[in-house]
Each structure stands twice: as structure tokens, then as C-alpha cells.
Enzyme design. Structure first.
Site, PDB file in Angstrom:
ATOM      1  N   ASP A 475       0.817  -1.218   0.000  1.00  0.00           N
ATOM      2  CA  ASP A 475       0.000   0.000   0.000  1.00  0.00           C
ATOM      3  C   ASP A 475       0.846   1.260   0.000  1.00  0.00           C
ATOM      4  O   ASP A 475       0.475   2.248  -0.615  1.00  0.00           O
ATOM      5  CB  ASP A 475      -0.932   0.004   1.222  1.00  0.00           C
ATOM      6  CG  ASP A 475      -2.193  -0.787   0.926  1.00  0.00           C
ATOM      7  OD1 ASP A 475      -2.808  -0.523  -0.121  1.00  0.00           O
ATOM      8  OD2 ASP A 475      -2.536  -1.677   1.721  1.00  0.00           O
ATOM      9  N   CYS A 522       6.424  -5.924   5.737  1.00  0.00           N
ATOM     10  CA  CYS A 522       5.643  -7.121   5.390  1.00  0.00           C
ATOM     11  C   CYS A 522       5.042  -7.072   3.990  1.00  0.00           C
ATOM     12  O   CYS A 522       4.202  -7.883   3.654  1.00  0.00           O
ATOM     13  CB  CYS A 522       4.544  -7.344   6.422  1.00  0.00           C
ATOM     14  SG  CYS A 522       3.377  -5.961   6.518  1.00  0.00           S
TER      15      CYS A 522
HETATM   16  C1  PEP Z   1       0.878  -4.102   2.495  1.00  0.00           C
HETATM   17  O1  PEP Z   1       0.058  -3.211   2.274  1.00  0.00           O
HETATM   18  O2  PEP Z   1       2.073  -4.032   2.184  1.00  0.00           O
HETATM   19  C2  PEP Z   1       0.470  -5.354   3.170  1.00  0.00           C
HETATM   20  C3  PEP Z   1       1.351  -6.204   3.598  1.00  0.00           C
HETATM   21  O3  PEP Z   1      -0.814  -5.620   3.341  1.00  0.00           O
HETATM   22  P1  PEP Z   1      -1.923  -5.922   2.231  1.00  0.00           P
HETATM   23  O4  PEP Z   1      -1.217  -6.365   0.969  1.00  0.00           O
HETATM   24  O5  PEP Z   1      -2.767  -6.996   2.834  1.00  0.00           O
HETATM   25  O6  PEP Z   1      -2.634  -4.635   2.096  1.00  0.00           O
HETATM   26 MG    MG Z   2      -1.833  -2.948   3.200  1.00  0.00          MG
END
Ligand code: PEP
Ligand code: MG
Length: 600
Positions: A475, A522
Site C-alpha cells: 500500500d 511485510c
Molecule cells: C501491504 O500493504 O504491504 C500489506 C502487507 O498488506 P496488504 O497487501 O494486505 O494490504
Molecule cells: Mg496494506
């Protein structure tokens, strides 16, 4: 192109290479067995009132037989196939589900129709509900309901398919699709692998194939018409390629690839048990991103040091109703207890945006269509708007915290005010539980996802209120570069190595460390060895990724020294654009890591 009559094609002319989706690794060469299943059409039959009870019993008996078959299949498998077992368990639950069973019985009664017809109607309603779901992973779960229902159909209509493992010689199976149970029944020396027209990497059949080491390629839409039983086939489950009528050279080449891959996999397996640290002893926690508890075996198999991101959404869309505190408590406790003493990071419901869900559960609040869902009522904003749902999840987490090392992660925090509200709710829930004599772990850690640029800018202030940051680059890239992460038109502009993104990551790491907290990352870029090499140089304390990427990143880390990593990371921050970063990495990485990047 059609063959000219009378002219035989040579081996090279007949050779045809097709590109599908690599669903399960491995290379096999053999002859095809094409399975064509008849499409079942539910005939309509009107019943007299007197016939209804007998029809209901006939339906219930069929459901009971399918359930007994599934339980038997389940019991044949050892616990080491936990992925596959939990899928069978979910089919057992589906076959008992009210949406199917009760609804079919209601239709038999109300419309005075036969069970096959009623089941088809009930299934049609379930299908509509799934089709309204935007999340492709959850939408794909309809296939599971369909598999379960199809088995009931075949018992009702008395025409059951021949068991797949009953083939005489070694073959590669080819069909429109295979259910997870079909794949489980492929455990036989005679089945080398399978090719399917439908399915994706996250389909349950693919998950079972991976856990049983059965090579597979899926998503080859025309394969049952392009390939006939007896044709020679090369199935390459690493690249997703299928070669029909391969030439001798292609066969030789693929057998050589297979040898190389096996050697490589054995080498990677060696890294699983080694500690994640550089040559001069800098440790970086390497943990796993998962979506359901069924992925726990992979977390262990690839040597994760805990779960860095548990996306808790799935449990909200899997059933007909919203999960209650008790069921969430059970899921979270199991995760925590299984991994204890390793940490488990559970992110609270991150709904909306690309994870937009039309009302799936009966009592999930409906989200009105928004013009800009990624900038709308998503994630923590949704949770704060639906405090009952949010508090139920927080209470379940707090209660589960005593079973292991829990880290609660709040997504998409964009301001201090928002964070304070969330922390206030956690505080209230904790006091309430303690007042009722329910224990909450003292060791519980609370963190936030840094994925909105405003959170990076304010990171020093936010760091005072949490125990850790986890940078959500999927994001953060979208919001920093103004690129919708799901829009193919602008996908080329979505660049993890854009220096603006790298600088924001570094800024977050520095602010976190200055505030005395750890900083994890992450997003997907943690699991790609090229981008991971830069991240390791930006000073992150933890990288969390899909489990199968862990050994590769660990090998990279163990082949590095911290000074060299820092130099690499800092140098990328000076670049003017993503292209320059890439050129720089293409120059540096092959010298630093000849094994990984020798051919860049
Ligand atoms: C991110 O936004 O990097 C993330 C790990 O979460 P998601 O892809 O579930 O939004
Ligand atoms: Mg995210």
C-alpha cells in the site's frame, strides 16, 4: 491450422508449447490421460406431497455418504499433510453448511421438487453471493462449495467417476479441473502430475498438489481439446509451461532442468535450519505472511521465525455469519499455541479498498460503492465505524494472548488521532476482561502498519505509542506513487524500487529506531531477493514474506556482511529514479552475490 490430408507432420512440426500457471513445482515427462467428465444437468421433477419426506431422506443420505467418504479420505492422510487435511475439513463443513443443506431441503418442501433440482437452486444462490465478492482469493472459494455439492449430485444421480489412481500405466492427467480430493487421490506412482484448464495458484487443488509434491500446471484453458490421451507431454510446474509432442531435444533439456532444480532445492533446504544472520553476526528476523491457519505447516517447513503478518480477513468471509468472539478466539489461540514461543502478528480486519466485499455475511454492514475505495472507508477506518465488529476481534485476540507471543497490528493508521482511538479501545477491552477475571498476557505487543505516507512523516510521534512498526509496502507504494495497486493500466508504474519509496522506508526505520522500537516490513518486496537485498541495507529488523521465499532471502542474508549491505542500501537512496536503482543493482549484485545474481 488444420493438417493437410495425406501429409504426416514431423515431430518438430507437431511440437506445441503452451504457457499456463505454475501451480506446483516439478518437471515430469510422460503420456497424457485426458479425462472428460460429463456435464451434469439437474433434471426437474415435480413431487407429490407424499413423496417429499422420502426425497429429503434421499438427499440427506447422499450428503451423509459424501461426508463419510471425505472423513475416510481425511483419515488416510498423515498429519504432515495438514494443508490438505484442513481443506478436506473445510469441505466437510461446507457439506454440512446450512446454505446448502437446509436451503436444499427448504426448496424440496416449498417447491415440491426433486433433490437434484433443489440442490442446483441452492448452489446457484451461493454462487451469486461469492460472485459479489471482489477479493479474488475468497471468490475462488466458491469452487470448494461446488466440489462438495458436485459429489452429492453424483451420488443422487448414481453416476460416479472412476477413481483417478486406477490408471494402468504412468500418466500425466489432463482435465477441465480437479478437486482437492481428486488431487489427494492421485497419491500413486502411476500419476506423474496434472494439467487443468481452470484454477489458479491459490486454488485449493494447487495447495494440495504442492503439499503432496505433485507437479501441476493450471489455467490452460484449451488443454483438453489440444491434447489427446496417449500424447507425449512435458509438464514444467516451475515455469507453468506444457510442451505437447516434445522433440527429443526438448525432452533431454527438461530432464537436465529437472536435475538442476532438484540440486537447487536440496541446497535451499539446507538453509532452513540455519540462523538468519549476516557473516558478521547481524540478525534479521525472517517471518511469514499467511492468510489462514491452514498455512501453518508451510510456516514451519520453511523455517520462519514466527508470523509477521496474519491477514485476518479470511475468517470473516468464509462463513455465512460474522465470526463470533469464541470462534476467533479459537483460531487465534491455535495459531499462538502452535508457534509459541515464536511471535505471531495478527493484523486486525483490513477490509475495503481492493479487499472490498459486498455484504457476504448476513450481518456484515454493507459498504456503499465508493468512487475511490482505496481512499475511502477501508481498513482501520471501517473498523472504527463498526466498533462492535472491531471490539469482538480485539477481545478475541486479548483472550488468546495468554497462549503464546501475540503482536496485534493495526492497518492503515494515518494519524495520531486514529491511533489514539484504537489504543483507547484496546485499553477498554483489556480492563473489561481483567475486571471479569479473564487473563490477558503482559507480554502482548501492539504495532501499526506504516502504509500511508502521512504515517511515515509522523513516524517519530507515532513511535511513542506503539511497540513496533511494520511497513506495508504494497500500500505504501500505491499511496506514495498514486498508482492503484490493482489497475493493470498503470501496473508498470508501480515500482518498489522507486527512490521515493526507498527513502520513506529508510525514514520510517530511522524514526522507529530513534524512538526505541523495532521496524519490520511485510509487503511483497520482502520476498523478492533483489528488493530484499536493498531492504536489508536499509536497516529493517524483520522481513515478513510468503513462506516459500524464506530460504532464498536467508541465503542472501547469510552471504552478506552488514557494512556491504548498508553501503548498498544507502547508495540506492541517492539514485534519481527506479531505473537508476536497477542499473546500480545490476552492476553490484552479481559481484556481491555471484550465485544468486550471476546472470543479471
Ligand atoms: C501491504 O500493504 O504491504 C500489506 C502487507 O498488506 P496488504 O497487501 O494486505 O494490504
Ligand atoms: Mg496494506
Amino acid at each position: 491450422m488444420s493438417d493437410k490430408p495425406g501429409k504426416q507432420k514431423t515431430g518438430t512440426e507437431r511440437a506445441l508449447s503452451l504457457h499456463g500457471i505454475a501451480a506446483s513445482p516439478g518437471i515430469v515427462v510422460g503420456s497424457a490421460l485426458v479425462i472428460r467428465r460429463r456435464t451434469r444437468r439437474a433434471a426437474w421433477r415435480r413431487l407429490s406431497r407424499r413423496q417429499i419426506p422420502r426425497e429429503i431422506t434421499r438427499f440427506r443420505d447422499a450428503v451423509a455418504r459424501v461426508e463419510a467418504d471425505l472423513v475416510m479420505l481425511r483419515n488416510q492422510f498423515a498429519e504432515d499433510l495438514a494443508d490438505a487435511l484442513s481443506i478436506i475439513d473445510s469441505h466437510i463443513l461446507m457439506i454440512r453448511d446450512r446454505m446448502i443443506v437446509d436451503r436444499t431441503i427448504d426448496i424440496i418442501r416449498e417447491q415440491q421438487v426433486n433433490a437434484e433440482w433443489a440442490l442446483a437452486q441452492a448452489l446457484g444462490n451461493v454462487k451469486k453471493k461469492f460472485e459479489a465478492i471482489a477479493d479474488p482469493y475468497i471468490r475462488a472459494r466458491y469452487t470448494d462449495v461446488k466440489y462438495a455439492a458436485d459429489r452429492v449430485f453424483s451420488i443422487l444421480s448414481g453416476d460416479q467417476d472412476k477413481p483417478l489412481a486406477d490408471t494402468g500405466e504412468q500418466v500425466i492427467l489432463v482435465a477441465h479441473d480437479f478437486s482437492p480430493e481428486d488431487v489427494m487421490r492421485m497419491r500413486s506412482d502411476r500419476i506423474l502430475g496434472f494439467i487443468a484448464e481452470s484454477g489458479g495458484v491459490t486454488s485449493h487443488s494447487a495447495i494440495v498438489a504442492r503439499s503432496m509434491d505433485i507437479p501441476a500446471v493450471v489455467g490452460l484453458e484449451q488443454i483438453t481439446s489440444q491434447c489427446a490421451t496417449g500424447d507425449q507431454v512435458i509438464l514444467d510446474g516451475y515455469s507453468g509451461r506444457v510442451h505437447l509432442h516434445p522433440t527429443r531435444d526438448q525432452q533431454r533439456q527438461h530432464l537436465e532442468y529437472r536435475r538442476q532444480h532438484q540440486a537447487f532445492t536440496e541446497e535451499i533446504a539446507f538453509y532452513i535450519h540455519l540462523s538468519p544472520e549476516t557473516m558478521d553476526g547481524r540478525r534479521v528476523r525472517l517471518s511469514a505472511n499467511i492468510e489462514t491457519a491452514s498455512e501453518l505447516p508451510a510456516v514451519m517447513k520453511y523455517g520462519a521465525e514466527g508470523i509477521g503478518l496474519f491477514r485476518s480477513e479470511f475468517d470473516y468471509f468464509a462463513g455465512e455469519c460474522l465470526p463470533d468472539e469464541e470462534s476467533l478466539y479459537r483460531i487465534y489461540s491455535r495459531l499462538l499455541a502452535t508457534l509459541d514461543p515464536l511471535p505471531v502478528t495478527i493484523r486486525t480486519l483490513d477490509m475495503g479498498g481492493d479487499k472490498f466485499v459486498e455484504r457476504m455475511a448476513a450481518n456484515l454492514p454493507r459498504l456503499d460503492p465508493e468512487r475511490n475505495p482505496a481512499l475511502g472507508l477501508r481498513s482501520i477506518r471501517f473498523s472504527l465505524r463498526a466498533p462492535d465488529i472491531f471490539l469482538t476481534q480485539i477481545r478475541a485476540m486479548l483472550r488468546a494472548s495468554v497462549h503464546g507471543r501475540l503482536r496485534i497490528l493495526f492497518p492503515m493508521i494515518s494519524s495520531l488521532e486514529e491511533l489514539e482511538k484504537v489504543l483507547g479501545m484496546v485499553h477498554e477491552a483489556r480492563s473489561d476482561l481483567l475486571n471479569k477475571g479473564i487473563a490477558v498476557s503482559e507480554g502482548l505487543r501492539i504495532g501499526m502498519v506504516v502504509e500511508v505516507p502521512s504515517a511515515v512523516v509522523m513516524a517519530a510521534n507515532l513511535a511513542r505509542y506503539v511497540d513496533f512498526f511494520s511497513i506495508g509496502t504494497n500500500d505504501l507504494i500505491q499511496y506514495t506513487l498514486a498508482i492503484d495497486r490493482g489497475n493493470e493500466q498503470v501496473a508498470k508504474l508501480y515500482d518498489p524500487l522507486h527512490p521515493a519509496v526507498l527513502r520513506l522506508i529508510k525514514q520510517t526505520v530511522d524514526a522507529g529506531h530513534a524512538g526505541g522500537i523495532e521496524v519490520a516490513l511485510c509487503g511483497e518486496m520482502a520476498g523478492d531477493v533483489m528488493t530484499a537485498s536493498v531492504l536489508l541495507g536499509l536497516g529493517l529488523d524483520e522481513l515478513s514474506m510468503r513462506p516459500s521465499a524464506l530460504p532464498f532471502v536467508k541465503r542472501l542474508l547469510r552471504g552478506s556482511c552488514s557494512r556491504q549491505l548498508d553501503k548498498l542500501g544507502n547508495r540506492t537512496l541517492q539514485c534519481g529514479d527506479g531505473q537508476e536503482v536497477r542499473r546500480f543493482l545490476a552492476e553490484q549484485l552479481p559481484t556481491l552475490y555471484p550465485e544468486e545474481f550471476g546472470e543479471l
